[in-house]
Design a protein around this motif. Structure first.
Motif, PDB file in Angstrom:
ATOM      1  N   ASP A 175      -0.313 -10.891  12.443  1.00  0.00           N
ATOM      2  CA  ASP A 175      -0.323 -11.412  11.111  1.00  0.00           C
ATOM      3  C   ASP A 175      -1.483 -10.591  10.448  1.00  0.00           C
ATOM      4  O   ASP A 175      -1.721  -9.881   9.386  1.00  0.00           O
ATOM      5  N   ASP A 176      -2.838 -11.045  11.083  1.00  0.00           N
ATOM      6  CA  ASP A 176      -4.201 -10.561  10.725  1.00  0.00           C
ATOM      7  C   ASP A 176      -4.016  -8.989  10.690  1.00  0.00           C
ATOM      8  O   ASP A 176      -4.549  -8.432   9.667  1.00  0.00           O
ATOM      9  N   GLU A 177      -3.555  -8.286  11.717  1.00  0.00           N
ATOM     10  CA  GLU A 177      -3.634  -6.929  11.892  1.00  0.00           C
ATOM     11  C   GLU A 177      -2.696  -6.332  10.564  1.00  0.00           C
ATOM     12  O   GLU A 177      -2.982  -5.220  10.087  1.00  0.00           O
ATOM     13  N   LEU A 178      -1.502  -7.019  10.267  1.00  0.00           N
ATOM     14  CA  LEU A 178      -0.649  -6.532   9.395  1.00  0.00           C
ATOM     15  C   LEU A 178      -1.522  -6.604   7.945  1.00  0.00           C
ATOM     16  O   LEU A 178      -1.314  -5.536   7.173  1.00  0.00           O
ATOM     17  N   LYS A 179      -1.982  -7.694   7.875  1.00  0.00           N
ATOM     18  CA  LYS A 179      -2.979  -7.799   6.519  1.00  0.00           C
ATOM     19  C   LYS A 179      -3.928  -6.605   6.420  1.00  0.00           C
ATOM     20  O   LYS A 179      -4.061  -5.973   5.377  1.00  0.00           O
ATOM     21  N   GLN A 180      -4.582  -6.361   7.385  1.00  0.00           N
ATOM     22  CA  GLN A 180      -5.568  -5.387   7.490  1.00  0.00           C
ATOM     23  C   GLN A 180      -5.029  -3.947   7.080  1.00  0.00           C
ATOM     24  O   GLN A 180      -5.438  -3.183   6.248  1.00  0.00           O
ATOM     25  N   VAL A 181      -4.101  -3.636   7.789  1.00  0.00           N
ATOM     26  CA  VAL A 181      -3.193  -2.519   7.643  1.00  0.00           C
ATOM     27  C   VAL A 181      -2.586  -1.992   6.193  1.00  0.00           C
ATOM     28  O   VAL A 181      -2.977  -1.314   5.672  1.00  0.00           O
ATOM     29  N   HIS A 182      -2.193  -3.217   5.843  1.00  0.00           N
ATOM     30  CA  HIS A 182      -1.642  -3.224   4.190  1.00  0.00           C
ATOM     31  C   HIS A 182      -2.636  -3.093   3.441  1.00  0.00           C
ATOM     32  O   HIS A 182      -2.659  -2.233   2.330  1.00  0.00           O
ATOM     33  N   GLY A 183      -3.754  -3.781   3.522  1.00  0.00           N
ATOM     34  CA  GLY A 183      -5.046  -3.590   2.502  1.00  0.00           C
ATOM     35  C   GLY A 183      -5.524  -2.034   2.578  1.00  0.00           C
ATOM     36  O   GLY A 183      -5.793  -1.308   1.611  1.00  0.00           O
ATOM     37  N   GLU A 184      -5.488  -1.382   3.729  1.00  0.00           N
ATOM     38  CA  GLU A 184      -6.006  -0.199   3.829  1.00  0.00           C
ATOM     39  C   GLU A 184      -5.056   0.983   3.151  1.00  0.00           C
ATOM     40  O   GLU A 184      -5.357   1.935   2.518  1.00  0.00           O
ATOM     41  N   PHE A 185      -3.804   0.723   3.238  1.00  0.00           N
ATOM     42  CA  PHE A 185      -2.652   1.463   2.758  1.00  0.00           C
ATOM     43  C   PHE A 185      -2.634   1.344   1.368  1.00  0.00           C
ATOM     44  O   PHE A 185      -2.523   2.392   0.594  1.00  0.00           O
ATOM     45  N   VAL A 186      -2.948   0.208   0.527  1.00  0.00           N
ATOM     46  CA  VAL A 186      -3.067   0.202  -0.824  1.00  0.00           C
ATOM     47  C   VAL A 186      -4.700   0.661  -1.366  1.00  0.00           C
ATOM     48  O   VAL A 186      -4.212   1.608  -2.358  1.00  0.00           O
ATOM     49  N   SER A 187      -5.519   0.668  -0.555  1.00  0.00           N
ATOM     50  CA  SER A 187      -6.613   1.242  -0.745  1.00  0.00           C
ATOM     51  C   SER A 187      -6.569   3.201  -0.998  1.00  0.00           C
ATOM     52  O   SER A 187      -6.863   3.751  -1.698  1.00  0.00           O
ATOM     53  N   LEU A 188      -5.615   3.381  -0.062  1.00  0.00           N
ATOM     54  CA  LEU A 188      -5.386   4.990  -0.010  1.00  0.00           C
ATOM     55  C   LEU A 188      -4.549   5.242  -1.210  1.00  0.00           C
ATOM     56  O   LEU A 188      -4.776   6.237  -1.710  1.00  0.00           O
ATOM     57  N   LEU A 189      -3.562   4.316  -1.543  1.00  0.00           N
ATOM     58  CA  LEU A 189      -2.559   4.895  -2.835  1.00  0.00           C
ATOM     59  C   LEU A 189      -3.751   4.708  -3.772  1.00  0.00           C
ATOM     60  O   LEU A 189      -3.188   5.708  -4.811  1.00  0.00           O
ATOM     61  N   LYS A 190      -4.578   4.168  -4.103  1.00  0.00           N
ATOM     62  CA  LYS A 190      -5.455   3.824  -5.498  1.00  0.00           C
ATOM     63  C   LYS A 190      -6.103   5.416  -5.539  1.00  0.00           C
ATOM     64  O   LYS A 190      -6.662   5.669  -6.402  1.00  0.00           O
ATOM     65  N   GLU A 191      -6.374   6.136  -4.396  1.00  0.00           N
ATOM     66  CA  GLU A 191      -7.175   7.148  -4.387  1.00  0.00           C
ATOM     67  C   GLU A 191      -6.171   8.316  -4.592  1.00  0.00           C
ATOM     68  O   GLU A 191      -6.772   9.688  -5.101  1.00  0.00           O
ATOM     69  N   LEU A 192      -4.902   8.261  -4.845  1.00  0.00           N
ATOM     70  CA  LEU A 192      -4.060   9.355  -5.301  1.00  0.00           C
ATOM     71  C   LEU A 192      -4.150   9.608  -6.849  1.00  0.00           C
ATOM     72  O   LEU A 192      -4.340   8.571  -7.671  1.00  0.00           O
ATOM     73  N   THR A 193      -4.184  10.676  -7.098  1.00  0.00           N
ATOM     74  CA  THR A 193      -3.979  11.211  -8.718  1.00  0.00           C
ATOM     75  C   THR A 193      -3.252  12.158  -8.866  1.00  0.00           C
ATOM     76  O   THR A 193      -2.619  12.780  -8.093  1.00  0.00           O
TER      77      THR A 193
END
Length: 533
Positions: free
Chosen positions: A496-514
């Motif tokens: 569960d912890d590993e999934l939360k971490q990957v989820h957060g990293e993926f959202v951060s990558l999405l925010k960098e898209l323009t």
């Protein structure tokens, strides 16, 4: 050349003969042509070798030399009659030079082959001795299956004769040829699928049945073996592999299907079994008892009857000596016990019988239950061996071997669960020699081995209402490892912890898209919003 290489070469040539016919008809039909013509070559080659031996007391260099020597000998009228008489006594048939396989092969190569002559050759053999009667009846040299019109049909037969002529029987002993023939029968069984049950018992099962039935009788001179449902005779012939004096074995067999009966007769001769040592019959084992007027009981009885076959079960059979002691008959819809009792009736007091049947015979009730109880009370059932599923070409159901004795001290029964002793094959499961040895070791040991075998007392069997279902006695259930729940919960939390971490990293990558496209940015922001909820 080694025996194995010689055998492989022979198999290769014979199997290439099948290629000539494979596109024209299915395996169940072309096996009759191929095996029949191979057998005619065997008879012809054996005859020419015998001719040369009688004339010159040696083996010919080539079969062509033997034909020429034979022709020359026939020119002398006085000595030729004596030669033919001697050949008839030793071979049970006499061939004219122009009806030998060697002559036909030469004609086929010169495009002058005449199939009427081959048919004449078949007829002459069939009429020469009762042991060959109707032997080639299944080979229709004028069948449309061979091609359209006389020329194409004749060409197909000529091609087959030329191909099979490459098989060097002159320098192959009976064992090599017999093994090659057995291999072909096995290959046909593989190709014909369900129909294979009519003529073939897989070698692994044959080996187990034979080794069990011959145990303790290996050195007996004049050992007698009987198979009342013999198919192609492969099961009967296994006895010679394990007997100390195979030359003296007497073979008795019966087969209902005429084509299969002919195959068994050919198989016997190709394994070098002398005519006087084989008594085979084409008939219905259950409807009419056989043998009756000669030797009627045997050292070994081996059987792989058709499973749960229908039979008449007519009331008159209650007076038949094979069944009268049991007070009831096997049901009309399932002849399994009728076959078993027939075999047991023909077993010597000192002999052993081994039969393959479906598991239902171990636990079904009504008439079958009564027969089973009587057998157990009489001490006739010696062992029950559960085999793996999907061993046979004609059925995927698991089967069992029942071992029977006529008279013995004690009424205990050995149960062996061999259901897991196999390698998975493409079409069928296979038991290796190692698996077979394991089963035989358990059988010889005759004691309880945890998870594999149980020697059950009569009292225990009686308490089980004479039900012989193997899992009632042999517990081969493999206990699963206990699960450590604390460790499992820790693993789940970590995941569960590993999934939360990957989820957060993926959202951060999405925010960098323009993007300059407002519609795309709107959709992207909506996706990010959903993922952050």
């Amino acid at each position: 050349m080694t025996e194995i290489e010689n055998s492989k070469d022979l198999i290769s040539v014979l199997w290439s003969g099948a290629d000539i016919l494979r596109s024209k008809m299915d395996a169940n039909e072309y096996k009759d042509y191929l095996l029949g013509i191979v057998f005619y070559k065997y008879l012809s080659d054996s005859f020419l070798i015998k001719v040369y031996d009688l004339l010159y007391d040696e083996k010919p260099s080539t079969l062509k030399d033997a034909v020429e020597a034979y022709k020359e000998a026939l020119n002398d009228e006085e000595s030729s009659e004596e030669l033919k008489k001697q050949l008839a006594e030793e071979c049970h048939y006499v061939m004219e030079p122009e009806l030998t396989y060697t002559h036909f092969a030469e004609e086929a190569r010169n495009n002058s082959f005449n199939r009427e002559q081959l048919q004449k050759g078949f007829n002459n053999i069939e009429q020469s001795d009762p042991i060959f009667a109707d032997l080639f009846a299944d080979i229709d040299l004028y069948s449309n299956r061979l091609g359209t019109g006389d020329q194409k049909q004749s060409d197909t037969v000529a091609s087959l004769i030329k191909e099979i002529d490459k098989a060097d029987l002159l320098n192959s002993d009976a064992e090599i040829l017999g093994n090659a023939y057995e291999y072909l029968i096995g290959q046909f069984a593989s190709e014909t699928g369900k129909k294979a049950g009519e003529f073939y018992t897989p070698q692994a099962v044959s080996k187990i049945l034979t080794r069990i039935a011959i145990s303790g009788q290996e050195d007996k001179i004049g050992l007698s073996v009987y198979d009342p449902c013999m198919g192609s005779g492969s099961l009967l012939l296994n006895a010679k592999k394990y007997a100390d004096k195979p030359k003296y074995i007497k073979y008795y067999g019966q087969e209902l299907n005429t084509s299969t009966y002919n195959l068994a007769r050919m198989n016997m001769f190709l394994h070098g079994i002398a005519a006087e040592n084989q008594k085979l019959r084409n008939g219905d084992t259950l409807d009419g008892d056989w043998p009756t007027g000669e030797e009627t009981d045997f050292d070994m009885v081996l059987m792989n009857p058709p499973y749960s076959a229908k039979w008449s079960a007519a009331a008159g059979f209650l007076q038949d000596e094979r069944f009268s002691d049991y007070g009831v008959l096997a049901p009309k819809s399932k002849a399994d016990y009728a076959f078993l009792l027939h075999g047991l009736y023909h077993l010597k007091s000192s002999g052993t019988m081994a039969i393959v049947l479906p598991h239902g015979v171990l636990f079904r009730g009504a008439a079958e239950g009564k027969i089973r109880e009587k057998l157990l009370r009489s001490g006739n059932i010696y062992a029950v061996i559960g085999l793996p599923a999907n061993l046979f070409y004609n059925t995927s159901i698991p089967t069992c071997i029942i071992v029977l004795k006529k008279h013995r001290d004690g009424r205990d029964v050995l149960f062996i669960d061999a259901s897991k002793k196999f390698n998975k094959g493409k079409k069928q499961n296979e038991m290796t020699d190692a698996h077979i040895d394991e089963v035989l070791a358990l059988y010889s040991k005759r004691e309880t081995v945890e998870g594999e075998a149980v020697l059950a007392s009569f009292d225990e069997i009686e308490k089980n209402d004479f039900n012989l279902n193997i899992p009632r006695y042999v517990d081969n259930f493999e206990k699963e490892e206990e699960i450590d729940l604390d460790a499992l919960l820790k693993d789940m939390e970590k995941t569960d912890d590993e999934l939360k971490q990957v989820h957060g990293e993926f959202v951060s990558l999405l925010k960098e898209l323009t993007s300059s496209d407002e519609a795309i940015m709107s959709s992207l922001n909506e996706l990010i919003g959903r993922m952050e909820r």
